[in-house]
Design an enzyme around this catalytic site. Structure first.
Site, PDB file in Angstrom:
ATOM      1  N   ASP A  76     -11.717  -0.662   8.218  1.00 51.80           N
ATOM      2  CA  ASP A  76     -12.050  -1.955   7.608  1.00 51.80           C
ATOM      3  C   ASP A  76     -11.642  -2.010   6.142  1.00 51.80           C
ATOM      4  OD1 ASP A  76     -13.227  -3.120   9.931  1.00 51.80           O
ATOM      5  OD2 ASP A  76     -14.897  -1.732   9.652  1.00 51.80           O
ATOM      6  N   GLY A  77     -11.586  -0.827   5.506  1.00 53.02           N
ATOM      7  CA  GLY A  77     -11.193  -0.787   4.093  1.00 53.02           C
ATOM      8  C   GLY A  77      -9.790  -1.345   3.882  1.00 53.02           C
ATOM      9  N   SER A 135      -5.492   0.704   9.991  1.00 50.61           N
ATOM     10  CA  SER A 135      -6.395   1.336   9.021  1.00 50.61           C
ATOM     11  C   SER A 135      -7.815   1.179   9.544  1.00 50.61           C
ATOM     12  CB  SER A 135      -6.216   0.611   7.679  1.00 50.61           C
ATOM     13  OG  SER A 135      -7.025   1.188   6.703  1.00 50.61           O
ATOM     14  N   GLU A 194       0.215   4.526  -0.166  1.00 51.37           N
ATOM     15  CA  GLU A 194       0.363   5.843  -0.797  1.00 51.37           C
ATOM     16  C   GLU A 194      -0.848   6.269  -1.611  1.00 51.37           C
ATOM     17  OE1 GLU A 194       4.045   5.394  -2.910  1.00 51.37           O
ATOM     18  OE2 GLU A 194       5.110   4.996  -1.021  1.00 51.37           O
ATOM     19  N   ARG A 209      -5.143   4.828  -3.000  1.00 47.98           N
ATOM     20  CA  ARG A 209      -6.247   3.863  -2.903  1.00 47.98           C
ATOM     21  C   ARG A 209      -5.828   2.531  -3.528  1.00 47.98           C
ATOM     22  NH1 ARG A 209     -11.773   3.819  -2.240  1.00 47.98           N
ATOM     23  NH2 ARG A 209     -12.822   2.531  -3.776  1.00 47.98           N
ATOM     24  N   ASN A 210      -6.168   1.446  -2.890  1.00 49.03           N
ATOM     25  CA  ASN A 210      -5.861   0.072  -3.337  1.00 49.03           C
ATOM     26  C   ASN A 210      -4.383  -0.308  -3.231  1.00 49.03           C
ATOM     27  OD1 ASN A 210      -8.513  -0.519  -3.866  1.00 49.03           O
ATOM     28  ND2 ASN A 210      -8.399   0.085  -6.013  1.00 49.03           N
ATOM     29  N   ASN A 252      -2.273   2.919   6.796  1.00 47.85           N
ATOM     30  CA  ASN A 252      -3.002   3.864   5.949  1.00 47.85           C
ATOM     31  C   ASN A 252      -2.892   5.254   6.595  1.00 47.85           C
ATOM     32  OD1 ASN A 252      -4.910   5.521   4.763  1.00 47.85           O
ATOM     33  ND2 ASN A 252      -6.427   3.878   4.502  1.00 47.85           N
TER      34      ASN A 252
END
Ligand SMILES: Nc1ncnc2c1ncn2[C@@H]1O[C@H](COP(=O)(O)OP(=O)(O)OP(=O)(O)O)[C@@H](O)[C@H]1O
Length: 581
Positions: free
Chosen positions: A187-188, A185, A161, A163-164, A128
């Protein structure tokens, strides 16, 4: 001086050297011609050896043939008791006369360095670029990838690139050759990876591919639980875990949101009330790092805003002293007879890689671990009408995917049905406004009319470096630990602000603490409390149902279990209780 485990070599400056392997320690020595003691060019425990590689035997081998190159890649400690690691590589030359011995020595060294896991893992590395301070790509390029490659791992790098994106990658990727999913990253990123795996047609098998977090986010609770608060951001220790960690089955929480019926899986926490406000309510303060949570906590205590909900709990244990005693006993068993000291030095945990741990033996036997030590023996009927707990998992759910093995099963993780609480479940109505009375006789049971500061359910002890929220959790024990924190005097709650890391708030009389198989929550104040968080991500909610998915997913851990906090480092049977305040 030389013995069976010593190999004479030529070192970089043409001088004579010696490789020695003794008592789990590798030394590369430069010998002196004038009788002075040898100089240590490299000295490290074999647990920190990444790879030893001998160049192929040349065709014209013979007594006068060319020398062979031997490259040794290792992590070295800054000092004997330091957790500060750095990567080093040393190249020596092996003369033809020692070529055969050197081959055997390298095999012996690699077997000692990888006693319970195989080297050369295939790693899917997700990075991320915006998490934490936005240094994920630089840390990966500078530290993580070179170290993985030095250990002979094959690394498939995917930068997220948007979110999600990590969720999509894990949902769609060909995982047939993947041994480890490493997530650089916060924890997300891990949350997205687990959810992507859970959505796959082969979700149950895919979730057994071990995930290894790499701390480039702002909180990184997964790393706190694996390496301890002091080493949460120790990137090389986490990279070593990708290379050598042992698969450790963990539970997930299946969370079904109503009315949408969207299902998410959680590996860390589900929160309501103050714990939502201190997380998503302080996102504008990311720049101050994880101290934003302390700020959010203090702000919440001053506001003392209650959270109004109707909660139904399928409780399997509500005895705080028993839960603490069992956790202490299990921790002692996990440490095993060979581990000395405490849980304060993760390098001691690495030492455990030398012997097959309790967890790994049980995993190897396919019988999970923790059974018999968990409250399962005292379980009440689950009361889940649609299916019994555990039926979401195949019979062999305790066995993680073999590292270096392929996913060859196409079983989907079944969609969770809504729970149907029975009369045996405990109902809590937190819409009252009364503060907790410390003199109350029913200390770990809700009294009518009481107000709730927060609900917090979790599956790992630490939710942040300074908060050991569920100190009696054990990985893969098949239950969810849930806290219902009653509104109490501000002075009591403020006093806990600096106690979180110790886990001592567990003993607060105002804190209801249970182990549950599942629970449901109905929102009694949709306007005032529109959000819940799942692993730190915010969702709108009317009501939601949570049930445990026992040992549904897999993490890598250096010693096959979580870091052991001070709370657990007591003599079994002597779990101290904290007097109520
Ligand atoms: N390229 C990208 N651009 C924008 N957002 C991204 C990108 N890649 C990932 N994200 C999103 O970044 C968000 C934050 O990631 P993550 O939670 O891992 O880091 P963090 O918030 O810094 O750490 P922590 O959760 O430990 O506090 C996630 O919601 C993720 O989907």
């Amino acid at each position: 001086m030389a013995n069976k485990q010593d190999i004479p070599v030529i070192i970089h400056n043409g001088k004579r050297g010696l490789l020695t392997l003794e008592d789990g320690r590798l030394d590369v020595l430069q010998l002196s011609a004038d009788g002075r003691p040898p100089k240590h060019l490299l000295s490290c425990p074999v647990r920190l050896l990444l790879r030893a590689q001998l160049s192929p035997e040349p065709p014209s081998a013979g007594a006068n043939g060319p020398k062979r190159m031997l490259d040794i890649h290792a992590l070295v400690q800054k000092s004997a008791n330091s957790n500060h690691l750095r990567y080093t590589k040393i190249r020596v030359l092996v003369e033809p006369a020692h070529s055969v011995d050197a081959e055997q020595w390298v095999d012996q060294l690699m077997a000692a360095a990888y006693p319970v896991t195989k080297p050369y893992r295939n790693v899917l590395l997700l990075i991320n670029p915006v998490s934490g301070k936005g240094k994920g790509v630089a840390i990966a390029n500078h530290t993580i990838i070179p170290t993985l490659e030095a250990a002979g791992c094959k690394v498939d790098v995917r930068q997220t690139e948007y979110r999600n994106h990590a969720e999509e990658i894990c949902r769609d990727a060909d995982l047939s050759m993947v041994d480890v999913i490493a997530v650089a990253s916060g924890d997300g990123g891990c949350y997205e990876a687990f959810n992507g795996l859970a959505m796959r047609p082969d979700g149950r098998k895919a979730l057994r591919i071990p995930l290894a977090p790499l701390p480039t986010g702002s909180a990184c609770a997964a790393c706190t639980n694996l390496f301890g608060p002091k080493n949460t951001f120790n990137v090389l220790l986490a990279t070593l875990n990708v290379i050598k960690g042992q698969p450790m089955p963990i539970d997930l929480q299946s969370v079904v949101l109503l009315p949408s019926l969207e299902r998410r899986v959680s590996f860390l926490s589900v929160a309501l009330g103050l714990m939502v406000d201190l997380d998503i309510g302080t996102e504008n303060l990311r720049w101050i790092g994880d101290s934003r949570f302390l700020y959010g906590y203090l702000r919440g205590i001053m506001q003392n805003k209650s959270c109004k909900a109707r909660i139904q709990l399928n409780i399997v244990d509500d005895d705080k002293e028993k839960m603490a005693r069992e956790a202490v006993e299990a921790a002692a068993a996990d440490r095993g007879p060979k581990t000395v000291g405490g849980g304060t030095d993760p390098l001691q945990l690495i030492r455990g890689v030398q012997t097959m741990s309790v967890a790994s033996q049980a995993v190897a036997n396919g019988d999970g671990y923790g059974d018999g030590l968990t409250p399962s023996g005292s379980r009440k009927s689950s009361g889940l009408s649609a299916k019994p707990i555990g039926s979401l998992m195949p019979a062999d759910a305790a066995s993680p995917a073999p590292v270096n093995g392929a996913v060859n099963d196409d079983e989907r993780l079944p969609l969770a049905d809504l729970l149907e609480p029975t009369e045996a479940w405990v109902t809590v109505d937190s819409s009252g406004s009364a503060r907790h009375d410390p003199q109350s006789a029913t200390q770990n049971a809700w009294s009518e009319g009481e107000a709730m500061l927060f609900l917090y359910s979790g599956l790992m002890p630490y939710v942040a470096r300074d908060l050991n929220q569920w100190p009696v959790i054990r990985a893969g024990s098949g239950v969810i630990d849930i806290v219902l924190q009653r509104c109490a005097a501000r002075s009591v709650m403020l006093g806990q602000a600096t106690e979180g890391a110790s886990g001592r708030p567990y003993w607060l009389s105002s804190q209801c603490y249970y182990k549950v198989l599942g629970y449901t929550v109905e929102n009694l104040d949709k306007k005032g409390q529109p959000k819940l968080t799942i692993d730190g991500e915010g969702y709108d909610w009317d009501s939601f149902h949570v049930e445990v998915l026992p040992r549904a997913a897999t993490l890598l851990a250096l010693d096959g279990h979580y870091y052991q906090a001070e709370f657990l480092l007591q003599a079994p049977g002597a779990a101290a209780t904290k007097p109520d305040k």
